[in-house]
Design a protein around this motif. Structure first.
Motif, PDB file in Angstrom:
ATOM      1  N   GLN A  43       1.953   9.667  -5.938  1.00 34.36           N
ATOM      2  CA  GLN A  43       3.038  10.801  -5.817  1.00 34.36           C
ATOM      3  C   GLN A  43       4.254  11.331  -6.641  1.00 34.36           C
ATOM      4  OE1 GLN A  43       1.292  11.967  -3.979  1.00 34.36           O
ATOM      5  NE2 GLN A  43      -0.130  10.089  -3.681  1.00 34.36           N
ATOM      6  N   THR A  84      -5.429   7.277  -4.541  1.00 32.60           N
ATOM      7  CA  THR A  84      -4.832   7.079  -3.760  1.00 32.60           C
ATOM      8  C   THR A  84      -6.064   7.126  -2.682  1.00 32.60           C
ATOM      9  OG1 THR A  84      -3.460   9.198  -3.857  1.00 32.60           O
ATOM     10  CG2 THR A  84      -2.919   7.646  -2.549  1.00 32.60           C
ATOM     11  N   CYS A  85      -6.458   7.582  -1.805  1.00 25.60           N
ATOM     12  CA  CYS A  85      -7.749   6.986  -0.665  1.00 25.60           C
ATOM     13  C   CYS A  85      -8.341   5.319  -0.792  1.00 25.60           C
ATOM     14  CB  CYS A  85      -8.658   7.741  -0.080  1.00 25.60           C
ATOM     15  SG  CYS A  85      -7.371   9.115   0.744  1.00 25.60           S
ATOM     16  N   SER A  97      -5.754   2.735  -1.452  1.00 26.65           N
ATOM     17  CA  SER A  97      -4.997   2.503   0.234  1.00 26.65           C
ATOM     18  C   SER A  97      -6.327   1.209   0.922  1.00 26.65           C
ATOM     19  CB  SER A  97      -4.248   2.932   0.632  1.00 26.65           C
ATOM     20  OG  SER A  97      -4.985   4.567   0.716  1.00 26.65           O
ATOM     21  N   ILE A 146       0.699  -1.108   0.239  1.00 25.21           N
ATOM     22  CA  ILE A 146      -0.113   0.166   0.345  1.00 25.21           C
ATOM     23  C   ILE A 146       1.199   1.673   0.203  1.00 25.21           C
ATOM     24  CG2 ILE A 146      -1.691   1.282   1.500  1.00 25.21           C
ATOM     25  CD1 ILE A 146      -2.657  -1.256   2.391  1.00 25.21           C
ATOM     26  N   ILE A 200       0.718   4.302  -3.107  1.00 23.39           N
ATOM     27  CA  ILE A 200       0.508   5.912  -2.835  1.00 23.39           C
ATOM     28  C   ILE A 200       2.219   6.300  -2.736  1.00 23.39           C
ATOM     29  CG2 ILE A 200       0.507   7.133  -1.159  1.00 23.39           C
ATOM     30  CD1 ILE A 200      -1.065   5.372   0.822  1.00 23.39           C
ATOM     31  N   ALA A 231      -6.215  12.764  -5.073  1.00 24.75           N
ATOM     32  CA  ALA A 231      -5.750  12.277  -3.385  1.00 24.75           C
ATOM     33  C   ALA A 231      -7.164  11.245  -2.917  1.00 24.75           C
ATOM     34  CB  ALA A 231      -6.313  13.787  -2.658  1.00 24.75           C
TER      35      ALA A 231
END
Lengths: 279, 288
Positions: free
Chosen positions: B219, B268-269, B272, B211, B215, B265
């Motif tokens: 980025q 990503t959230c 994960s 995870i 992430i 964002a």
């Protein structure tokens, strides 16, 4: 289990090959930092140059633009040191309260903090910059510090650690003796939480020290740069031999102390990483 | 007093969290719903106005070929780099944990060392190692448009393998040694023990490192930003984060930049959380 010498030699050799991969760039940096003017391209990359001029190179680095490099180092120490210190105190108090008290909003706060762990800091950099510019805090020390003192991961770690290492009986005993909650926290709980605080401090220190995008968007005055951003600006002219040499020596001087500190504090990393992996 | 104490403990953090995490996210969402319009010459005080456009920035972003190319590039990077890095980290952790090798402590330090170097400096350092006139690796072109993505993947792998190795190593060390004894009694060889005992026991740690790596991949910024100064092969829209930066500071369009940052964002959230959920479900089934 027993292993023959053949297995030992084989495994050690495999690990040695891996170690070469990880160490060669560091070795190259060390050697390149000692080479005299013009020797970077003219002498073998992995061998020493004709002259050994590490001291001269460092002197040049420190006198570049009237000691700008030293100022970058001081800025980094300020951002990372003070930022991590404040972040640690805030996170410890919060994690402790989450672990040891029942109060309204406790679950909600913890859920939001967990979401905060997953929000990438790079996604926050740009909107933070836009907000800071509304209140006139871009390109200032407080602006950068403000964005460095919040560590959701630190809260998460402190909560786990406080739940496991501060016994309720001690807190009860302190209350019966008439100590207030804050006295109990500072006198009894904080010493018990010290190992977790070191871990949180280190993690936040590295997070600030590693964050490149944030100072890049927030700062425009070179004299406020942390050393990472400073070296980046030097490297934008990396095709010029003089600046190449400055960038190389600067990278060595900036990272060496931290790498040494890092490796000697390895056990704190392991405890933090282990806690992260069992969540 | 006793009722109010916990609130005072959490208050400073909660306030700053609201200021530094919640407010920027809210502000970005707000900004992403507007465009700025220029009328006349765009020079007078009233010539620049903002106009509410709903989700149209998002629509424009999601259909922008440059952004989609950047996303595709990042995906390609992640699909190759993350398994290679985690595979290497896993093998190194297993070898170190087996206790077979000499100098285990030294190797652990050597692998972990690159993590102590900030991402930008690691990228600058490898940038020098890739420059033809300075490179110790012979005359390969590491910075051409077909190789530069993998040259960046190497920087990331170099920097993060040791960190992931240490997480997996810590998890391996926590496995009760009796399990290995039991596996041996059952006649399992080394490889069988790894597959049937060690890997399942450290699955949560593996998922965690996976995870964090995903992430990290989303980025991707420092490497392309630094390598842009060395080669024309890295465009200003190379990765999603670089596009956000370019939109905000080169194209002067904070609204579009905000929309992309919010999308990033969000992805990503969701990713994960999804992976975490999956691993929990897997763990629950294992226990049944």
């Amino acid at each position: 289990m027993r292993h023959g010498p053949a297995a030992r030699i084989l495994v050690t050799a495999a690990l040695a090959v891996a170690a070469i991969y990880f160490l060669v760039p560091a070795y190259w940096l060390l050697v390149a930092a000692t080479k005299g003017p013009g020797e970077l391209a003219s002498t073998p990359p992995l061998g020493l140059g004709k002259s050994f001029d590490l001291v001269g190179n460092i002197r040049k680095l420190f006198s570049y633009h009237d000691g700008l490099f030293l100022r970058w180092i001081a800025n980094t120490m300020l951002y990372a040191g003070v930022g991590a210190l404040i972040a640690t105190l805030l996170a410890t108090a919060t994690g402790y309260a989450l672990a040891k008290f029942r109060f309204r909003g406790r679950e909600a706060l913890f859920t939001v903090v967990l979401a905060g762990v997953l929000v990438p800091t790079t996604a926050l950099a740009l909107p933070s910059y836009l907000l800071l510019s509304k209140v006139g805090l871009t390109n200032t020390y407080p602006g950068v510090l403000l964005l460095s003192v919040v560590s959701p991961f630190g809260v998460f770690l402190s909560r786990i650690y406080a739940a496991a290492s501060v016994p309720d009986e001690i807190l009860e005993a302190a209350r019966i003796d008439g100590a207030g909650e804050f006295r109990t926290f500072f006198r009894i709980s904080l010493p018990l939480l010290a190992p977790a605080m070191v871990t949180v401090f280190l993690f936040q220190l590295v997070a600030i020290w590693n964050n490149f995008l944030l100072p890049l968007v927030v700062l425009s005055d070179q004299r406020l740069y942390p050393v990472t951003l400073g070296l980046y600006t030097l490297s934008t002219n990396a095709r010029y031999p003089d600046l190449q040499s400055l960038t190389i020596v600067g990278s060595l001087v900036a990272t060496l102390p931290l790498v040494v500190a890092f490796l000697s504090l390895q056990r704190f990393w392991r405890s933090g990483l282990a806690a992260g992996s069992v969540k | 007093m006793r009722i109010r104490a916990p609130h005072l403990f959490v208050l400073p953090f909660a306030l700053l969290f609201a200021l530094v995490y919640v407010a920027p996210v809210g502000y970005a969402i707000h900004q992403s719903l507007f465009v700025s319009e220029v009328s006349g010459l765009g020079l007078g005080p009233g010539d620049r106005t903002t106009k509410f456009v709903g989700l149209s920035n998002y629509w424009q972003a999601l259909t922008d070929p440059a952004l989609l190319r950047g996303v595709g590039r990042t995906l390609l990077f992640g699909v190759v780099q993350v398994p290679v890095m985690l595979g290497l980290a896993l093998v190194l952790a297993l070898l170190l944990d087996s206790g077979v090798a000499w100098l285990g402590g030294f190797f652990r330090l050597a692998f972990f060392l690159p993590y102590g170097i900030p991402g930008v400096i690691a990228a600058i350092l490898w940038g020098f190692l890739y420059l033809p006139e300075l490179s110790p690796f012979g005359h390969h072109d590491f910075l051409s448009s077909s190789t530069v993505l993998w040259s960046m993947a190497n920087v990331t792998t170099w920097q993060w393998t040791g960190y992931n190795m240490l997480i997996l190593f810590a998890a391996l060390q926590a496995v009760p040694r009796e399990l290995y004894e039991a596996a041996r009694m059952d006649g399992a060889g080394e490889l069988r023990t790894v597959v049937s005992v060690k890997l399942p026991m450290i699955m949560p740690a593996l998922v965690m490192t996976g995870i964090f790596s995903i992430i990290g991949t989303l980025q991707l910024f420092s490497e392309p930003k630094v390598f842009r100064n060395l080669t024309g092969a890295v465009s200003s829209d190379y990765t999603p984060n670089l596009i956000t930066f370019t939109e905000a500071f080169d194209n002067n369009n904070p609204h579009m930049a905000s929309a992309i940052a919010v999308l990033l964002a969000l992805v990503t959230c969701v990713l994960s959380f999804g992976l975490l959920k999956l691993s929990w479900r897997g763990a629950a089934e294992e226990q049944r």
